[in-house]
Design an enzyme around this catalytic site. Structure first.
Site, mmCIF file in Angstrom:
data_model
loop_
_atom_site.group_PDB
_atom_site.id
_atom_site.type_symbol
_atom_site.label_atom_id
_atom_site.label_comp_id
_atom_site.label_asym_id
_atom_site.label_seq_id
_atom_site.Cartn_x
_atom_site.Cartn_y
_atom_site.Cartn_z
ATOM 1 N N GLU A 47 -0.560 49.667 -51.202
ATOM 2 C CA GLU A 47 -1.762 49.088 -50.409
ATOM 3 C C GLU A 47 -2.016 47.752 -51.138
ATOM 4 O OE1 GLU A 47 -4.397 51.745 -48.217
ATOM 5 O OE2 GLU A 47 -5.970 50.418 -48.684
ATOM 6 N N SER A 64 -7.672 53.004 -52.836
ATOM 7 C CA SER A 64 -6.234 53.650 -52.698
ATOM 8 C C SER A 64 -5.143 52.727 -53.091
ATOM 9 C CB SER A 64 -6.052 54.041 -51.028
ATOM 10 O OG SER A 64 -7.023 54.929 -50.618
ATOM 11 N N ARG A 77 -3.847 49.023 -41.908
ATOM 12 C CA ARG A 77 -3.943 48.060 -43.042
ATOM 13 C C ARG A 77 -3.500 46.888 -42.968
ATOM 14 N NH1 ARG A 77 -7.240 51.017 -43.011
ATOM 15 N NH2 ARG A 77 -7.780 52.920 -43.968
#
Ligand SMILES: Cc1cc2nc3c(=O)[nH]c(=O)nc-3n(C[C@H](O)[C@H](O)[C@H](O)COP(=O)(O)OP(=O)(O)OC[C@H]3O[C@@H](n4cnc5c(N)ncnc54)[C@H](O)[C@@H]3O)c2cc1C
Length: 305
Positions: A296, A223, A168
């Site tokens: 995130e 998420s 990520r």
């Protein structure tokens, strides 16, 4: 350039899959790198901060909105072309504003394998590169051969292996964290031919898995937390007894379907409600497991503190 409009006081909730947050003081959707450059110049002249928004599927926007210029890279920059690479592979060029799922679908149409996972990710191609989006074992970095971006003074094209992709993260995310400018304009991806039936059935299989396990009918940003090394965020949240948990009736809730998603039930929660719940989850999970979850989801605008 003549058609480029800078609009004032634009509500951003509709540009975020969380469906909350306040307005952008200024908002524009450029069509090319010249317009991106012109917008940055204008922001500098007017002493304004800039935020680059894609499809807003990984952002939580403050209730106060963004007190600066939001540059949204969307349909005006959504080219999609393909050419043979000469070694039996195919090179796809995708504009940063193209929906990533459309890029995935195009790969399916051309019987190209490797991007099946992209069909289920609701971001833009630029956002997918920035975040190195991935799912079900695939990551954006797997097929990116080059990225073209604007670095604040010129347009640069770098190879995929210069993009510093990680879990990520990417060079662009790192530059952003250092306060530097990097607006992704387009990418090139190299993919191999595969068997169309197998590709289509993998896409279907992943869609079924996603629909069965994720709250896709409720606003969220996917998420909420990164996967901590050696753990799964959703499992840690469940073990802390927080699956389905809500602090109040604001609408912000840990999804009863997937504990890794904080959702905005009915789209009625404010960003501050979502944020309070995220902070609570982080503390409770830490108390229960000793693992500190990292967001995130990216915060846009002023959340105080
Ligand atoms: C239901 C749901 C499911 C999801 N599933 C997944 C999943 O399986 N895997 C996964 O990885 N993610 C998933 N996500 C999260 C999200 O879709 C990805 O992170 C996606 O890559 C974000 O793209 P975006 O265009 O929406 O980015 P945005 O949310 O608009 O922005 C995210 C960050 O990227 C930056 N950015 C965006 N575009 C550019 C650009 N052109 N140039 C420079 N910076 C840019 C922004 O400044 C911001 O910091 C999911 C989200 C939802 C809502």
């Amino acid at each position: 350039m003549a058609d480029l409009k800078i609009v004032q006081n634009v509500p951003l909730a509709g540009y975020s899959t969380f469906r909350c947050g306040g307005p952008a003081r200024y908002f524009a959707e450029p069509s090319d790198s010249d317009e991106v450059a012109a917008l940055f110049k204008w922001a500098e002249e007017n002493n304004l901060d800039v935020f680059v928004l894609g499809n807003g599927s990984n952002c939580l926007i403050s209730d106060k909105g963004f007190d600066g210029l939001v540059i949204r890279i969307a349909k005006n920059m959504s080219t999609l072309t393909s050419r043979e690479s000469g070694d039996g592979k195919v090179i796809i060029t995708a504009g940063a504003g193209l929906p990533y799922a459309r890029f995935g679908a195009y790969c399916v149409e051309l019987s190209l394998t490797g991007a099946e996972f992209a069909c289920g990710i609701p971001g833009s191609c630029g956002g997918a590169v920035f975040m190195n989006a991935g799912a079900y074992g695939g990551e954006t970095k797997d097929f990116i051969s080059s990225v073209t971006y604007w670095d604040g003074s010129s347009v640069k094209k770098i190879d995929g292996d210069q993009c510093e992709f990680g879990y990520r993260t990417s060079l662009f995310e790192k530059l952003n964290a250092e306060g530097k400018t990097a607006v992704i304009l387009e990418f090139e991806a190299v993919l191999s031919k595969g068997n169309k039936d197998e590709i289509t059935s993998l896409v279907d299989e992943l869609r079924v898995k996603r629909t069965a396990s994720q709250p896709l009918d409720v606003p969220s940003a996917g998420s909420t937390f990164k996967r901590p090394e050696g753990y799964f965020a959703a499992k840690l949240i469940e073990e802390a007894g927080l699956k389905g948990f809500a602090l109040d009736d604001s609408g912000a809730q840990v999804s009863p379907k997937h504990a890794g998603f904080v959702v905005n039930n009915g789209g009625k929660a404010k960003a501050s409600d979502v944020m309070r719940l995220i902070d609570y989850v982080v503390e409770k999970v830490f108390e229960n497991s000793g693992v500190r979850l990292e967001k995130e989801v990216r915060l846009v605008g002023d959340f105080g503190g």
